[in-house]
Design a protein around this motif. Structure first.
Motif, mmCIF file in Angstrom:
data_model
loop_
_atom_site.group_PDB
_atom_site.id
_atom_site.type_symbol
_atom_site.label_atom_id
_atom_site.label_comp_id
_atom_site.label_asym_id
_atom_site.label_seq_id
_atom_site.Cartn_x
_atom_site.Cartn_y
_atom_site.Cartn_z
ATOM 1 N N ALA A 63 0.832 -1.210 0.000
ATOM 2 C CA ALA A 63 0.000 0.000 0.000
ATOM 3 C C ALA A 63 0.864 1.257 0.000
ATOM 4 N N ASP A 64 1.962 1.222 0.715
ATOM 5 C CA ASP A 64 2.851 2.384 0.738
ATOM 6 C C ASP A 64 3.501 2.607 -0.639
ATOM 7 N N ALA A 65 3.956 1.521 -1.287
ATOM 8 C CA ALA A 65 4.577 1.635 -2.613
ATOM 9 C C ALA A 65 3.575 2.088 -3.666
ATOM 10 N N GLN A 66 2.318 1.686 -3.511
ATOM 11 C CA GLN A 66 1.299 2.047 -4.506
ATOM 12 C C GLN A 66 0.984 3.541 -4.505
ATOM 13 N N LYS A 67 1.354 4.239 -3.436
ATOM 14 C CA LYS A 67 1.201 5.696 -3.445
ATOM 15 C C LYS A 67 2.096 6.335 -4.505
ATOM 16 N N ARG A 68 3.212 5.647 -4.797
ATOM 17 C CA ARG A 68 4.213 6.232 -5.695
ATOM 18 C C ARG A 68 4.088 5.734 -7.136
ATOM 19 N N MET A 69 3.053 4.946 -7.415
ATOM 20 C CA MET A 69 2.877 4.449 -8.783
ATOM 21 C C MET A 69 2.630 5.617 -9.732
ATOM 22 N N ALA A 70 3.220 5.516 -10.941
ATOM 23 C CA ALA A 70 3.109 6.593 -11.925
ATOM 24 C C ALA A 70 1.751 6.545 -12.605
ATOM 25 N N SER A 71 0.720 6.971 -11.880
ATOM 26 C CA SER A 71 -0.632 6.870 -12.435
ATOM 27 C C SER A 71 -1.407 8.175 -12.396
ATOM 28 N N GLN A 72 -0.798 9.217 -11.779
ATOM 29 C CA GLN A 72 -1.473 10.508 -11.620
ATOM 30 C C GLN A 72 -2.715 10.402 -10.730
ATOM 31 N N ARG A 73 -2.780 9.394 -9.875
ATOM 32 C CA ARG A 73 -3.940 9.268 -8.987
ATOM 33 C C ARG A 73 -3.522 9.412 -7.521
ATOM 34 N N GLY A 74 -2.235 9.676 -7.289
ATOM 35 C CA GLY A 74 -1.777 9.897 -5.922
ATOM 36 C C GLY A 74 -2.029 8.713 -5.017
ATOM 37 N N ASP A 75 -2.692 8.993 -3.871
ATOM 38 C CA ASP A 75 -2.942 7.932 -2.886
ATOM 39 C C ASP A 75 -4.123 7.057 -3.260
ATOM 40 N N TYR A 76 -4.825 7.397 -4.351
ATOM 41 C CA TYR A 76 -6.129 6.776 -4.564
ATOM 42 C C TYR A 76 -6.225 5.950 -5.847
#
Length: 1131
Positions: free
Chosen positions: A1031-1044
């Motif tokens: 969950a912490d790493a998914q905040k940094r995914m390059a998706s332009q959706r931030g934490d969500y």
């Protein structure tokens, strides 16, 4: 075919042979017999007659039983029935052989009658007899060629009949085959030699100028049928053997000579007599020696001689670590396992049968060879190496043999056999041969090539040594490369002599062979397929037709004003193309492209060139898969051979230019053999493209090196840019506006192969400059720019970079809309790709809007049918997005879309096509969310099929295989098979981390799935820790959706479930609250997200528990969290 028919055919043929024999005897005894050839023919015909008598005696009892109807019936499906099937096949081939033999015998009878025509004088005078003799001699001379052909063909038929009869005998004694191995090996050798003889005769007839076309056609058919007979005999012989798998590095040379004592000693070490008590341990032996000393041939010979003692014989190419993995993967494929080194080594480690593994060319000191020994105490391993340090791995007998050169007598015999010196060899002949062998250091490879040069009449045995000494002195004054040693130079000299022989011939085949040799030097030295050339010759026609379609389409959609504005640019591109001169391709491909030769004739030229190189032993033909290979030293020499007539500085400069030219020529050849979509998309194309990876890696390595070398030389002003014509000023003035389209296409095609093989970063590095150049030179609206840009966006997508992908796709989409219109195929493709990227970014509403629009335009505006490939793709993509809206009816709709797509793609593309597998995989994911038992059973079967095909075709480490492993684990989890699911994910996850990194979107999905599985197995603390990291790493995914990003929200739900199960209600509430906030943030409609509704209910129950401060006051079973990866039980 029955014994009665065979017996009758043999009787008829035998009677004809007797008639012909009488005619031939008349020719011998008649006045003025010309020579002894007729006597030889009598022997051949008598041999056929004797075999016919053997056939009659062998099958007369069976024929009588068949005629009287007293033969015993055989039960279908029984062992006897299976034996009968093979025997029946042999009977049929025997009958065909007898019929083919009859054609040749009839032809021979016609020739005899022509020679036997009535004498010109009935006088018995001396003058009349002489005139008759002269006339007969003249007539025989006119028939000389046909007589020679008949004799060769009769000898071949005689041999074939013997082979088939022996094969039938061995079918009958299969139960006692343990005592028959040597005879079976001899029979197999006879079959191989017979097949080579047939190939020679077929080639001779095709190239002959015989005017009797009817006979030539009949004889050709008969000989080709005879090859089929030989193949059947080989099959029958194989079934009488214990050997199931047999693959060796090289075909064993028919002139293999010497080292008999070593072969016998090694046989006893690996295969001790059965009377001895055999201690079970893995037996390893090393063949160490100089390059060209015959190490690989020795191992291949050992394997061939002892084939029936091993259940399986396998080999791997240890020249590089990458090749070790690739060839081990091929072994795993033979076993029906996933194509990777671990699967192959595990399979070999657990085999109960005796096997032999040849590890060839283990010369690289950086490779830890012991890592690739199958674990345990089973099997036998032979290693060939030039690295003395590897001799420590030998553990039986002396541990290793050190090969320098052959003993004098063996080296002399090998040279005389290789040069085809007629026997018996006199003392002078053997003296010359021994001196040549001594000069060559008794190295087997050098001796074989010297023999080839003598056999090809470059010089005589007597004259070879002075010629060799002159060439050696010139070569020793030239440095070939940094690794060349004096023994290499001695071997290289023999190849230089062969090279000069080809130069001296001056024939079309010889000149093609010289160029082919240089091209092959830049391919990988193993598995060189003539199909590369075949495809390179066939593909331009297909690409040209596709180009015409694109031009017509562009003409219909491009306004005249823009066409006029583009004219100066098109003129510039045309003029720059003129400045480049003729295409950099092998001559045979240039001639075909120019229309100077038909494509089929060009293919024949390629085969004749391969034959020239094979005749001089510069390439080795692998009979089992119709490919060629080169000895690694030949490979180096062909690439690095010097120009000794030049001064040292100029020599290095010219060699660099030469290497640069042929590296690019080879690259363009490979490129021409590749078809980009929408053309090269069949399953067969996909397999071919994947097979090219070693060749592309090799040529890319040399393209990079030569380009860097040329650039360095230019900076030093040593090499000036070549000038082809007065057009060249255009290229120098505007290089970015005048790209080389063939070079750009080559880079795009290499990127396509890297992409198919899962090497996305390599594909990106090649594609980005292509897109940049096309955009600058042709503009963003050009079809080539659009295709390349969308391909690059797909690479970004696979690399887990959706922002880069979306940016490029939006740019292409805007350009297509403004220049081509909203319903143009390119516009719809750009929309479809952008829809997939929005899906990866978790922007499901935006993705659905795009995908619905695409499907509507395809079916309503363009009126494409529901089985059209583009419509099927659109339906499959839409299904992926629809199920992400989490209502039951969304799942049902998605399942319907994926089902229709999978069924249609199977019809259009094939059941195992890449796109069909995607649709099946997507359908399985939705079936898991639906949770219905019947659908789950279907999903398990279908997902197993997808995983199996990808493992075999792509290998274990391919990204698509890793994805299938995760999805298979999800299906198993839905079925409650959590242990198997965890095992599967645990195997694939380390590979994903290594290849894509810890925070790639695919890696994180794999970790999330693993955590869910671990939680179901009761290890909640372990699952909680993993989910927190995810969950912490998914905040940094390059998706332009931030934490969500929805993937992160799913992780929060699973984390809440995990905390609640451990009694951490407060932490569970915290995670649920964050997930609810996220869903509210990403939901566009006023209606709450379905998962939000379920989370609110769970939160309400947990809040009650917290308020009561007594977890027992409200039953835990009242708190239900939504499932995000798979359903368990009835929830």
């Amino acid at each position: 075919m029955d014994p009665l028919s065979i017996t009758l055919a043999a009787v008829t043929l035998g009677k004809t042979c007797l008639v012909i024999t009488d005619g031939l005897r008349w020719l011998v005894t008649a006045p003025g017999s010309v020579d002894s050839d007729i006597q030889d023919l009598i022997q051949e015909v008598n041999g056929i007659a004797e075999l016919c008598d053997t056939v009659q005696q062998t099958f007369r009892p069976d024929a009588d039983a068949a005629a009287s109807g007293t033969s015993s019936p055989v039960s279908p499906g029984s062992e006897a029935s299976q034996t009968s099937t093979v025997t029946e096949k042999l009977w049929g081939k025997l009958h065909n052989t007898l019929e083919g033999c009859s054609i040749t015998v009839s032809r021979l009878n016609d020739i005899i009658l022509k020679i036997q025509r009535h004498p010109i004088s009935s006088s018995s005078s001396s003058l009349g007899s002489k005139l008759d003799a002269v006339n007969k001699a003249f007539r025989k001379r006119m028939q000389e060629s046909d007589l020679r052909n008949c004799r060769a063909q009769l000898a071949t038929y005689q041999h074939a009949l013997q082979v088939v009869l022996l094969a039938m005998v061995y079918r009958g004694i299969g139960k006692s085959r343990d005592q028959s191995y040597k005879s079976l090996r001899d029979l197999s050798s006879d079959i191989e030699k017979l097949d080579q003889s047939l190939q020679t005769q077929i080639s001779s007839i095709r190239q002959s100028g015989n005017h009797d076309a009817h006979y030539d056609a009949a004889a050709l058919r008969a000989l080709e049928d005879l090859r089929d007979v030989v193949a059947t005999a080989a099959e029958a012989t194989k079934t009488a053997s214990n050997n199931d798998y047999f693959d060796i590095p090289q075909s064993v040379s028919t002139i293999f000579t010497g080292r008999e004592e070593f072969l016998e000693e090694l046989r006893l070490l690996f295969i001790p007599p059965s009377t001895k008590t055999r201690k079970e341990f893995q037996r390893r032996f090393v063949i160490h020696g100089l390059g060209g000393s015959g190490k690989t041939q020795f191992c291949s010979k050992f394997a061939q001689d002892n084939r029936d003692s091993f259940w399986g014989v396998f080999w791997i190419d240890a020249s590089t670590e990458e090749r070790i993995k690739q060839t081990l993967g091929a072994i795993a494929g033979l076993a029906g396992r996933e194509k990777n080194e671990s699967a192959a080594l595990h399979w070999l480690s657990n085999l109960d049968h005796r096997w032999l593994l040849i590890i060839d060319n283990a010369d690289d000191e950086s490779v830890q060879l012991e890592r690739y020994f199958p674990k345990g105490n089973r099997g036998n391993i032979l290693v060939t190496t030039r690295n003395q340090a590897l001799t420590v791995h030998g553990n039986i007998g002396p541990g290793f043999y050190h090969f320098l050169g052959l003993p004098l007598s063996e080296a002399t015999s090998l040279l005389l056999r290789a040069s085809k010196q007629p026997k018996p060899w006199d003392a002078m002949c053997e003296s010359w041969a021994s001196r040549i062998a001594d000069a060559l250091g008794y190295l087997a490879l050098a001796i074989v090539h010297a023999g080839a040069a003598i056999r090809d009449n470059l010089c005589s045995l007597r004259d070879y040594l002075p010629y060799y000494q002159r060439r050696l002195q010139r070569l020793l004054s030239v440095k070939i490369d940094n690794n060349t040693v004096s023994t290499d130079a001695a071997v290289f000299t023999t190849w230089e002599i062969c090279f000069e022989r080809l130069e001296g011939k001056g024939t079309e085949a010889a000149l093609d062979a010289l160029e082919l040799l240089k091209v092959l030097a830049f391919l990988h030295f193993e598995n060189i397929s003539p199909h590369i050339f075949d495809r390179a010759l066939d593909n331009p026609v297909k690409e040209a037709a596709n180009e015409v379609e694109n031009l017509l389409e562009a003409r219909d959609t491009t306004p005249w004003s823009r066409t006029i504005r583009n004219l100066p640019l098109k003129l510039l591109i045309y003029l720059s193309a003129q400045s480049r001169g003729p295409p950099i391709l092998p001559g045979v491909l240039r001639d075909a492209a120019a229309g100077l030769v038909e494509v089929d004739d060009a293919k024949d030229r390629v085969r004749h060139a391969f034959a020239e190189l094979s005749r001089l032993s510069l390439v080795i033909r692998n009979e089992h898969n119709n490919t060629y290979s080169m000895h690694p030293l030949v490979h180096v020499w062909a690439r690095e051979r010097p120009r000794e007539r030049l001064a040292d500085g100029h020599r290095r400069q010219v060699r660099l230019i030469d290497k640069a030219l042929f590296a690019e020529m080879t690259g363009r050849l490979i490129s021409a053999s590749i078809l980009l979509p929408p053309l090269g998309v069949s399953e067969k194309d996909e397999e071919y493209h994947i097979s090219l990876l070693p060749h592309i890696e090799h040529v890319q390595q040399h393209l990079t090196a030569t380009t860097a070398g040329m650039e360095t030389k230019r900076r030093k002003s040593s090499i000036s840019a070549p000038t082809h014509s007065f057009y060249s000023w255009i290229t120098s003035l505007a290089p970015s506006l005048a790209p080389d389209p063939v070079l750009l296409r080559m880079h795009a095609k290499f990127a396509f192969v890297y992409f198919k093989c899962g090497h996305f970063s390599r594909a990106e590095s090649l594609l980005e400059p292509v897109v940049k150049t096309l955009t600058q030179s042709l503009g963003p609206q050009d079809p080539k720019t659009i295709n390349a840009s969308l391909f690059l966006s797909t690479v970004y997508w696979r690399l887990g970079r959706p922002v880069d992908a979306a940016s490029l796709q939006e740019s292409v989409l805007n350009s297509c809309k403004s220049h081509l219109g909203p319903s143009h195929p390119s516009t719809l493709r750009a929309m479809a790709e952008l829809g997939k990227t929005r899906w990866q970014q978790g922007q499901y509403s935006a993705a659905r809007d795009l995908q619905v629009a695409v499907l509507h335009d395809l079916t309503e505006t363009r009126k494409l049918g529901m089985r059209h490939p583009e419509v099927l793709d659109a339906m499959d993509n839409l299904g992926l997005t629809v199920h992400k809206f989490w209502e039951e009816h969304d799942f049902e709709e998605a399942f319907r879309l994926h089902s229709h797509a999978a069924e249609g793609m199977a019809e259009v593309h094939g059941t195992h096509h890449e796109r069909t597998l995607f649709a099946k995989e997507n359908m399985c994911r939705v079936a898991v969310l639906l949770g219905e038992k019947k659908r789950l059973a279907l999903a398990e079967e279908m997902m197993a099929e997808v995983l199996s095909v990808r493992r075999k075709r792509l290998g274990k480490e391919h990204p698509l295989t890793l994805l299938a492993m995760v999805n298979m684990a999800i299906v198993w989890s839905a079925l409650g098979e959590f242990e198997e699911a965890e095992r599967l994910i645990s195997v694939g996850l380390p590979v994903a981390i290594q290849d894509f990194g810890e925070e790639h979107i695919g890696t994180l999905f794999g970790k999330q799935t693993l955590a869910c599985v671990v939680a179901q197995r009761g290890r909640h603390a372990e699952a909680e820790a993993l989910l927190r990291k995810v969950a912490d790493a998914q905040k940094r995914m390059a998706s332009q959706r931030g934490d969500y990003h929805p993937d992160r929200l799913a992780s929060l739900i699973e984390l809440a479930r995990c905390c609640f199960t451990q009694g951490k209600v407060a932490e569970a509430l915290e995670n649920v609250d964050e997930a609810i906030t996220g869903f509210v943030h990403i939901t566009r409609s006023a209606k709450p997200h379905p998962l939000t509704v379920r989370l609110m209910e769970a939160r309400k129950q947990m809040a009650k528990m917290m308020e009561a401060d007594d977890e027992g006051s409200v039953g835990r079973h009242h708190v239900k969290f939504p499932w995000t990866v798979f359903r368990v039980g009835d929830d």
